[in-house]
Motif scaffolding. Structure first.
Motif: not given
Ligand code: GLY
Ligand code: MN
Ligand code: MN
Length: 436
Positions: A7-32
């Motif tokens: 899936r990450r490879d496919r995301l890279i392809d899709a980003m490249m097709a849209a000009g490329g760059g760097i993706a930064v994707i956080p997971t969810a924060p913990e909630r008290e």
């Protein structure tokens, strides 16, 4: 090939097709929740979709350029902490197990991010979803700009990662479908258990407990959303979740409940008589909603647009409301003026997947998008009749919804939730076998 890496490879392809760059994707924060107690942790859906990694405090970085890289930032090993809160992979084991090119302790993210952003044309991330994350991302851009040299430019664009990820998530792959089928099966069995446990004078929460038992005993981690167990007038409250009323003889019980299994949601609603036998008016309205459900289902196929099921349900329901004396006028007029909304005020479908209301747009440039094989959605017509003078009293306080989960196939759709009965005779038969 690891499905998450693919899936990450496919995301890279899709980003490249849209000009490329760097993706930064956080997971969810913990909630008290309170005083050092935390809500049960669930990873962010986008992050989980790409990583399969369920620990909190993690960020995925994807470099989509001529030398693509997939990097995980996660919690470092810490044996003292692991005594209290359990196993952590740590960067080395996580990189190997989850197929990353590199992994670093999460504490290094803010330090490394400006360097990772250098000379990338765009930063792709989730915007305006979490203000703390927005602040952090803007801080990294500011830092990258402040250290920029002629040969080291900061990104000139910030782009919404959902624009590419939601399109991927909309079409489910085989592994997702296997999990969703199992989630639907577990949920259907839970609804059967709830039907058998229902009888007059029990409380709604007793039935909720049956659902939760069935979900968890079958391996589901959580309910996918707060269960609605709504008897009598409560069925006309669309988001009723108190589940604390005593159910009376002669009423209907509406249950909207689904489990989450390995991240994926099921979403089923069934409505049935507390005493196991539909009365005349209940039967009439129930049969109408069931006919609307089947009409909507028949429109789920490639070639149709994704509003077709709603239009079909509205047409059936509006005609039925006229036939039963609930609305007066010509069918087409009542549809055009949306007069049916008095008794049917929500839509018929939503995408289903990691989120119960799953990612993916319904329209493309203003037009309803067409169905494509691999999409998954709900079909959930209903009717909700509050007591008013101009409505026959026999229908007062009847709320009915029949909700199924469907997979779009090459020539139609497959219903994943058929294990929960919905024909009147099937329901009455199942309730003959009421427990105790
Ligand atoms: N259970 C949430 C929904 O039906 O949309
Ligand atoms: Mn739903
Ligand atoms: Mn539902």
């Amino acid at each position: 090939m690891d499905i998450f890496r693919a899936r990450r490879d496919r995301l890279i392809d899709a980003m490249m097709a849209a000009g490329g760059g760097i993706a930064v994707i956080p997971t969810a924060p913990e909630r008290e929740r309170n005083g050092g107690n935390f809500f049960p942790y669930r990873a962010d859906s986008q992050f989980f979709y790409l990583c399969g990694f369920c620990e909190p405090q993690a960020v995925l970085v994807i470099q989509a350029d001529e030398s693509p890289r997939q990097i995980l930032f996660c919690r470092a090993k810490n044996e003292a902490q692991e005594i209290w809160t359990g196993h952590r992979h740590g960067p080395n084991a996580a990189a190997e197990r989850f197929c990353f090119d590199a992994a670093y302790p999460i504490e290094e993210l803010d330090k490394k991010l400006p360097g990772l952003l250098a000379n990338q044309p765009a930063l792709w991330t989730s915007l305006a979803a979490d203000s703390e994350w927005d602040r952090r991302v803007l801080g990294a851009i500011r830092e990258a700009r402040s250290t920029a040299r002629a040969e080291n430019a900061a990104p000139s664009a910030v782009r919404e990662i959902s624009a590419v990820l939601d399109e991927m998530r909309l079409i489910k792959d085989e592994s997702e479908l296997a999990t969703m089928c199992r989630a639907a099966e577990i949920t259907a069995a839970a609804h059967c258990r709830a039907m058998r446990a229902t009888r007059p004078n029990r409380f709604e929460y007793e039935i909720e407990a049956e659902l939760l038992h069935a979900f968890r005993a079958a391996g589901s981690q959580f309910p996918a959303y707060p269960s609605i167990v709504a008897s009598g007038p409560n069925a006309c409250v669309l988001h009723y979740v108190d589940n604390d009323r005593q159910m009376l003889n002669g009423e209907l019980l509406l249950i909207d409940a689904g489990c989450e299994l390995d991240g994926y949601a099921a979403d089923i609603t069934r409505t049935f008589p507390v005493n196991g036998r539909f009365s005349g008016p209940q039967r009439d309205l129930y049969q109408l909603v069931l006919t609307a459900n089947l009409a909507a289902q028949s429109k789920v196929r490639p070639g149709n647009d994704c509003n077709a099921p709603h239009e079909a349900a509205v047409a059936v329901l509006t005609q039925g409301f006229i036939d039963l004396g609930l609305l007066k006028g010509a069918t087409q007029d009542l549809i055009e003026t949306e007069s049916y909304r008095r008794f049917y005020m929500h839509r018929t479908s939503h995408w289903l997947g990691l989120d119960v209301h799953d990612a993916g747009s319904y329209k493309i440039r203003g037009a309803w998008r067409p169905f494509v094989p691999g999409m998954t959605l709900t079909i959930e017509p209903g009717c909700y009749i509050r007591p008013t003078d101009d409505v026959p009293e026999a229908f007062w306080n009847i709320g009915i919804r029949i909700e199924d989960d469907a997979l779009v196939t090459p020539d139609g759709c497959e219903i994943l939730t058929g294990g929960a009965p919905r024909e009147i005779e099937e329901i009455e038969e199942m309730m003959q076998g009421q427990d105790g």
